[in-house]
Each structure stands twice: as C-alpha cells, then as structure tokens.
Design a protein around this motif. Structure first.
Motif, PDB file in Angstrom:
ATOM      1  N   LYS A 134       0.933  -1.301  -0.103  1.00  0.00           N
ATOM      2  CA  LYS A 134       0.347  -0.202  -0.264  1.00  0.00           C
ATOM      3  C   LYS A 134       0.793   1.490   0.037  1.00  0.00           C
ATOM      4  O   LYS A 134       1.044   2.642  -0.626  1.00  0.00           O
ATOM      5  CB  LYS A 134      -0.777   0.031   1.504  1.00  0.00           C
ATOM      6  CG  LYS A 134      -1.711   1.201   1.694  1.00  0.00           C
ATOM      7  CD  LYS A 134      -2.806   1.149   2.799  1.00  0.00           C
ATOM      8  CE  LYS A 134      -3.921   2.585   2.522  1.00  0.00           C
ATOM      9  NZ  LYS A 134      -4.804   1.757   3.914  1.00  0.00           N
ATOM     10  N   GLN A 135       1.263   1.196   0.592  1.00  0.00           N
ATOM     11  CA  GLN A 135       2.649   2.330   0.622  1.00  0.00           C
ATOM     12  C   GLN A 135       3.590   2.203  -0.581  1.00  0.00           C
ATOM     13  O   GLN A 135       3.851   3.813  -0.988  1.00  0.00           O
ATOM     14  CB  GLN A 135       3.739   2.367   1.989  1.00  0.00           C
ATOM     15  CG  GLN A 135       2.751   2.015   2.951  1.00  0.00           C
ATOM     16  CD  GLN A 135       4.304   2.261   4.413  1.00  0.00           C
ATOM     17  OE1 GLN A 135       5.045   1.841   4.067  1.00  0.00           O
ATOM     18  NE2 GLN A 135       3.599   1.820   5.200  1.00  0.00           N
ATOM     19  N   ILE A 136       3.832   1.418  -1.602  1.00  0.00           N
ATOM     20  CA  ILE A 136       4.117   1.876  -2.322  1.00  0.00           C
ATOM     21  C   ILE A 136       3.753   2.181  -3.427  1.00  0.00           C
ATOM     22  O   ILE A 136       4.344   2.823  -4.511  1.00  0.00           O
ATOM     23  CB  ILE A 136       5.056   0.132  -2.943  1.00  0.00           C
ATOM     24  CG1 ILE A 136       6.177  -0.297  -1.856  1.00  0.00           C
ATOM     25  CG2 ILE A 136       5.762  -0.065  -4.315  1.00  0.00           C
ATOM     26  CD1 ILE A 136       7.189  -1.422  -1.838  1.00  0.00           C
ATOM     27  N   ASP A 137       2.234   1.140  -3.171  1.00  0.00           N
ATOM     28  CA  ASP A 137       1.223   2.580  -4.718  1.00  0.00           C
ATOM     29  C   ASP A 137       1.091   3.537  -4.582  1.00  0.00           C
ATOM     30  O   ASP A 137       0.870   4.201  -4.933  1.00  0.00           O
ATOM     31  CB  ASP A 137       0.281   1.499  -3.967  1.00  0.00           C
ATOM     32  CG  ASP A 137       0.697  -0.023  -4.960  1.00  0.00           C
ATOM     33  OD1 ASP A 137       1.791  -0.273  -5.831  1.00  0.00           O
ATOM     34  OD2 ASP A 137      -0.366  -1.061  -4.809  1.00  0.00           O
ATOM     35  N   ALA A 138       0.935   3.930  -2.751  1.00  0.00           N
ATOM     36  CA  ALA A 138       0.683   5.618  -2.628  1.00  0.00           C
ATOM     37  C   ALA A 138       1.836   6.493  -2.660  1.00  0.00           C
ATOM     38  O   ALA A 138       2.037   7.420  -3.131  1.00  0.00           O
ATOM     39  CB  ALA A 138       1.009   5.470  -1.491  1.00  0.00           C
ATOM     40  N   GLN A 139       3.060   6.384  -2.862  1.00  0.00           N
ATOM     41  CA  GLN A 139       4.657   6.674  -2.880  1.00  0.00           C
ATOM     42  C   GLN A 139       4.256   6.989  -4.926  1.00  0.00           C
ATOM     43  O   GLN A 139       5.197   8.463  -5.002  1.00  0.00           O
ATOM     44  CB  GLN A 139       5.531   6.234  -3.104  1.00  0.00           C
ATOM     45  CG  GLN A 139       6.599   6.254  -2.907  1.00  0.00           C
ATOM     46  CD  GLN A 139       7.468   7.809  -1.725  1.00  0.00           C
ATOM     47  OE1 GLN A 139       6.608   7.585  -1.288  1.00  0.00           O
ATOM     48  NE2 GLN A 139       8.855   8.184  -2.486  1.00  0.00           N
ATOM     49  N   GLU A 140       4.167   5.828  -6.088  1.00  0.00           N
ATOM     50  CA  GLU A 140       4.054   5.907  -6.475  1.00  0.00           C
ATOM     51  C   GLU A 140       2.764   7.295  -7.536  1.00  0.00           C
ATOM     52  O   GLU A 140       2.733   7.687  -8.313  1.00  0.00           O
ATOM     53  CB  GLU A 140       4.253   5.435  -7.900  1.00  0.00           C
ATOM     54  CG  GLU A 140       4.990   3.728  -7.711  1.00  0.00           C
ATOM     55  CD  GLU A 140       6.021   4.271  -8.070  1.00  0.00           C
ATOM     56  OE1 GLU A 140       6.542   4.811  -9.085  1.00  0.00           O
ATOM     57  OE2 GLU A 140       7.290   4.672  -7.351  1.00  0.00           O
ATOM     58  N   ALA A 141       1.610   6.762  -6.635  1.00  0.00           N
ATOM     59  CA  ALA A 141       0.541   7.944  -7.011  1.00  0.00           C
ATOM     60  C   ALA A 141       1.473   9.544  -7.063  1.00  0.00           C
ATOM     61  O   ALA A 141       0.690  10.381  -7.621  1.00  0.00           O
ATOM     62  CB  ALA A 141      -0.573   7.645  -6.125  1.00  0.00           C
ATOM     63  N   PHE A 142       2.746   9.460  -5.967  1.00  0.00           N
ATOM     64  CA  PHE A 142       2.393  10.989  -5.366  1.00  0.00           C
ATOM     65  C   PHE A 142       4.167  11.671  -6.985  1.00  0.00           C
ATOM     66  O   PHE A 142       3.976  12.610  -6.732  1.00  0.00           O
ATOM     67  CB  PHE A 142       2.983  11.548  -3.706  1.00  0.00           C
ATOM     68  CG  PHE A 142       2.163  11.176  -3.103  1.00  0.00           C
ATOM     69  CD1 PHE A 142       0.921  11.977  -2.981  1.00  0.00           C
ATOM     70  CD2 PHE A 142       1.311  10.092  -2.447  1.00  0.00           C
ATOM     71  CE1 PHE A 142      -0.335  11.928  -2.029  1.00  0.00           C
ATOM     72  CE2 PHE A 142       0.821   9.944  -1.174  1.00  0.00           C
ATOM     73  CZ  PHE A 142       0.281  11.177  -1.215  1.00  0.00           C
TER      74      PHE A 142
END
Length: 143
Positions: A134-142
């Motif tokens: 979830k954190q990896i995917d959120a990092q990519e969204a930013f």
C-alpha cells in the motif's frame, strides 16, 4: 543347540561358523556399514514444508516504480526506529522482533523487489506485506 548368534553352543573354535549370513554380529556390522555408505536422509519436501511453516514468506513481489531511491528512503524513515538491525548493502533490509523485510532495486528500469518474512506467523506476514505494498503504491501515486 543353536544360540541367538547362530552358532552351536559348543562351536567356539569357528568364530564365524559355516552360515555367516545368519550370524547376528555379521548382520549388525553389515547394517551399520550400509548406513555409512548409503545414509538415510529426510526427504527434502518435508524439510521445505517445515521451513515454510517456521518462516512464512511473501516471496519476491516485483513492482515498477519511478523513483526507487526515494521509495527506499521513505520506507527506511517509516520503519527504521523499530528495527533491530538495518542493512543497506543490497537495497534495504530491516529486521524486527517478529518479522523482517527486504526491499531491493533490481535494475535501472525502476523495478523493486519486496520480500516479507515472519517467525511462524502467517497472518502477520500477510498484514505487513499488504501494508508495505500500500505504501509502495501510494508513493507511486505522488511521484
């Protein structure tokens, strides 16, 4: 009269007797020698199943990311305070009391490899894997 070893009670002159294969001492030595030459090993699948049960693992989960070093820094900043051991020689390896994670950058194309393991707790491993993804995917969204 024969004894348990296969000799006649009065046959002390011939230590091995005529029927060597019925001699108990011979059979014991032969069994011991064959065990030295052809040792019995536990089957690898049994050992593998025991290993998987003792240390459940997520396996290698690969994700395409835009900024790998920023992702490593973000994960390190979030989890380093609770880590018992930090190793950055090959990506980021953090060891905790009940689980550990390994996050590596595989190449210059921005592919990361995440591995999460726990000590005998499959649900903890699954929870931490989902949390990190979830954190990896959120990092990519930013980015």
């Amino acid at each position: 009269m024969k004894t348990l070893s296969g000799f006649k009670a009065d046959d002390s002159r011939r230590p091995y007797g005529a029927d060597l294969k019925n001699n108990l001492a011979y059979l014991i030595v032969r069994a011991y020698a064959s065990e030295l030459i052809f040792p019995r090993a536990q089957k690898p699948p049994v050992l593998l199943v025991e290993r998987i049960g003792a240390f459940p693992s997520s396996g290698e989960i690969r994700r395409q990311v835009k900024d790998g070093p920023a992702l490593l820094a973000s994960i390190r900043q979030r989890y380093a305070a609770d880590a018992l051991d930090i190793d950055e020689s090959d990506g980021l390896n953090l060891v905790f009391a009940d689980w550990r994670l390994s996050l590596r950058l595989l190449n210059d194309d921005g592919v990361t490899c995440l591995t999460v393991e726990s000590r005998g707790d499959s649900s903890l491993m699954q929870h931490k894997t989902a949390e990190l993804l979830k954190q990896i995917d959120a990092q990519e969204a930013f980015t």
